[in-house]
Each structure stands twice: as structure tokens, then as C-alpha cells.
Design a protein around this motif. Structure first.
Motif, PDB file in Angstrom:
ATOM      1  N   GLU A 172      -3.133  -5.868  -7.290  1.00 23.76           N
ATOM      2  CA  GLU A 172      -4.121  -6.661  -8.020  1.00 23.76           C
ATOM      3  C   GLU A 172      -3.558  -8.054  -8.339  1.00 23.76           C
ATOM      4  O   GLU A 172      -4.265  -9.057  -8.228  1.00 23.76           O
ATOM      5  CB  GLU A 172      -4.548  -5.951  -9.304  1.00 23.76           C
ATOM      6  CG  GLU A 172      -5.522  -6.729 -10.160  1.00 23.76           C
ATOM      7  CD  GLU A 172      -6.829  -7.092  -9.458  1.00 23.76           C
ATOM      8  OE1 GLU A 172      -7.397  -8.146  -9.818  1.00 23.76           O
ATOM      9  OE2 GLU A 172      -7.268  -6.353  -8.570  1.00 23.76           O
ATOM     10  N   ASP A 229      -0.003   4.052 -10.010  1.00 23.79           N
ATOM     11  CA  ASP A 229      -0.687   2.914 -10.612  1.00 23.79           C
ATOM     12  C   ASP A 229       0.103   1.611 -10.578  1.00 23.79           C
ATOM     13  O   ASP A 229      -0.489   0.544 -10.506  1.00 23.79           O
ATOM     14  CB  ASP A 229      -1.046   3.222 -12.069  1.00 23.79           C
ATOM     15  CG  ASP A 229      -2.197   4.204 -12.166  1.00 23.79           C
ATOM     16  OD1 ASP A 229      -2.884   4.400 -11.142  1.00 23.79           O
ATOM     17  OD2 ASP A 229      -2.400   4.754 -13.252  1.00 23.79           O
ATOM     18  N   LYS A 252       0.849  -1.188   0.000  1.00 24.74           N
ATOM     19  CA  LYS A 252       0.000   0.000   0.000  1.00 24.74           C
ATOM     20  C   LYS A 252       0.885   1.239   0.000  1.00 24.74           C
ATOM     21  O   LYS A 252       1.743   1.416   0.843  1.00 24.74           O
ATOM     22  CB  LYS A 252      -0.928  -0.001   1.213  1.00 24.74           C
ATOM     23  CG  LYS A 252      -2.030  -1.022   1.080  1.00 24.74           C
ATOM     24  CD  LYS A 252      -2.980  -0.956   2.226  1.00 24.74           C
ATOM     25  CE  LYS A 252      -4.090  -1.978   1.998  1.00 24.74           C
ATOM     26  NZ  LYS A 252      -4.891  -2.188   3.166  1.00 24.74           N
ATOM     27  N   GLU A 299      -0.788  -0.329  -7.633  1.00 23.44           N
ATOM     28  CA  GLU A 299      -2.143  -0.879  -7.745  1.00 23.44           C
ATOM     29  C   GLU A 299      -2.113  -2.166  -8.561  1.00 23.44           C
ATOM     30  O   GLU A 299      -2.782  -3.137  -8.231  1.00 23.44           O
ATOM     31  CB  GLU A 299      -3.094   0.137  -8.394  1.00 23.44           C
ATOM     32  CG  GLU A 299      -3.416   1.333  -7.518  1.00 23.44           C
ATOM     33  CD  GLU A 299      -4.095   0.953  -6.211  1.00 23.44           C
ATOM     34  OE1 GLU A 299      -4.976   0.064  -6.225  1.00 23.44           O
ATOM     35  OE2 GLU A 299      -3.733   1.529  -5.176  1.00 23.44           O
TER      36      GLU A 299
END
Length: 146
Positions: free
Chosen positions: A48, A41, A36, A44
Motif C-alpha cells: 500500500e 498484513d 507479493k 500488504e
């Protein structure tokens, strides 16, 4: 061959697999929390990918839990034909029709645990000692059934 000890060995192996998957899921979740960041991006995308890995591990864990539940329906009774719970000895090996676990060693014997839904189990289903079955254009004779 004692079927009860064979079933106990399978339960133990399944329990070990369950513990390993739970540990992997826990470690992957922990590493997901570590990524985190407000850096953008690419983090992220990394999170994912970790979430997809957790989902894949969870699917595998659920499959093993289903096998463990199914194993409860396999009774250590004597069999006279190839069916769920039978130990079938052919010219090619020793097979226990129970759960798909692959090869295990019990009482110094290699036994291949196969699912009743496997092509091999379906080919030998209902056959008795000294009968022949065919799989992939190869004939095998059932030498013994327990």
C-alpha cells in the motif's frame, strides 16, 4: 538572448524530468510486484505504501506533462511588457515568464523560469521597461524586457 533556444532548453529539461519520473514509476511498480507474498498484513501495508508512492510520482509526472503542454503556447516573439513569454530583467535577476522550472543556464546566463501564476509574475504583469513593481514590500525596477 535567443528565445527559441531558451524554449528548446526548457523542453529538453522537461523531457528529462518526464523520463526520470517514468523510470521511477516503473521501478516502484517492479518493487511492488516483488513484495507479493502470503506472509501476512505487514506486506500488504508495504504494498500500500508503494502504491501511494506510485500515485505521488504519477501526480508529479502529470504536472510536468501539463507544463510541457503549456510551453507550446509560449511563442518566441519579442515583448515590450511583462507577460507570458517575456524575458524580464530586473535589478535582482533575469526571469522568463513561462513554466515553473526554477533556474536554468542558457548561453552562459542564469535565467529563472517562473509561471505566469507565480506571485512575482503577477506583480510585474503588464509593467514595461523602467517601471517599478513591489513584491513582499520590496521594490524592483524592470531594467529590460525581451
Amino acid at each position: 538572448m535567443n528565445k527559441s533556444s531558451l524554449i528548446d532548453s526548457i523542453k529538453l529539461k522537461l523531457s528529462e524530468k518526464i523520463q526520470n519520473f517514468e523510470k521511477l514509476i516503473s521501478e516502484t511498480r517492479a518493487s511492488s510486484n516483488d513484495t507479493k507474498s502470503s506472509m501476512g498484513d505487514k506486506y500488504e501495508t508495504g504494498r500500500e505504501m508503494l502504491q501511494q508512492e506510485i500515485n505521488n510520482l504519477q501526480i508529479q509526472l502529470n504536472e510536468i506533462l501539463k507544463q510541457k503542454d503549456f510551453l507550446k503556447t509560449v511563442l518566441p516573439k519579442a515583448s515590450d511588457k511583462a507577460e507570458k513569454g517575456a524575458i524580464v530583467k530586473t535589478e535582482k535577476g533575469l526571469f522568463f515568464i513561462s513554466v515553473s522550472l526554477g533556474e536554468i543556464k542558457v548561453e552562459n546566463e542564469k535565467i529563472i523560469c517562473i509561471s505566469p501564476e507565480s506571485p512575482l509574475a503577477k506583480a510585474m504583469n503588464g509593467k514595461q521597461k523602467n517601471e517599478v513593481f513591489s513584491l513582499n514590500n520590496m521594490n524592483q525596477k524592470i531594467v529590460d524586457i525581451q
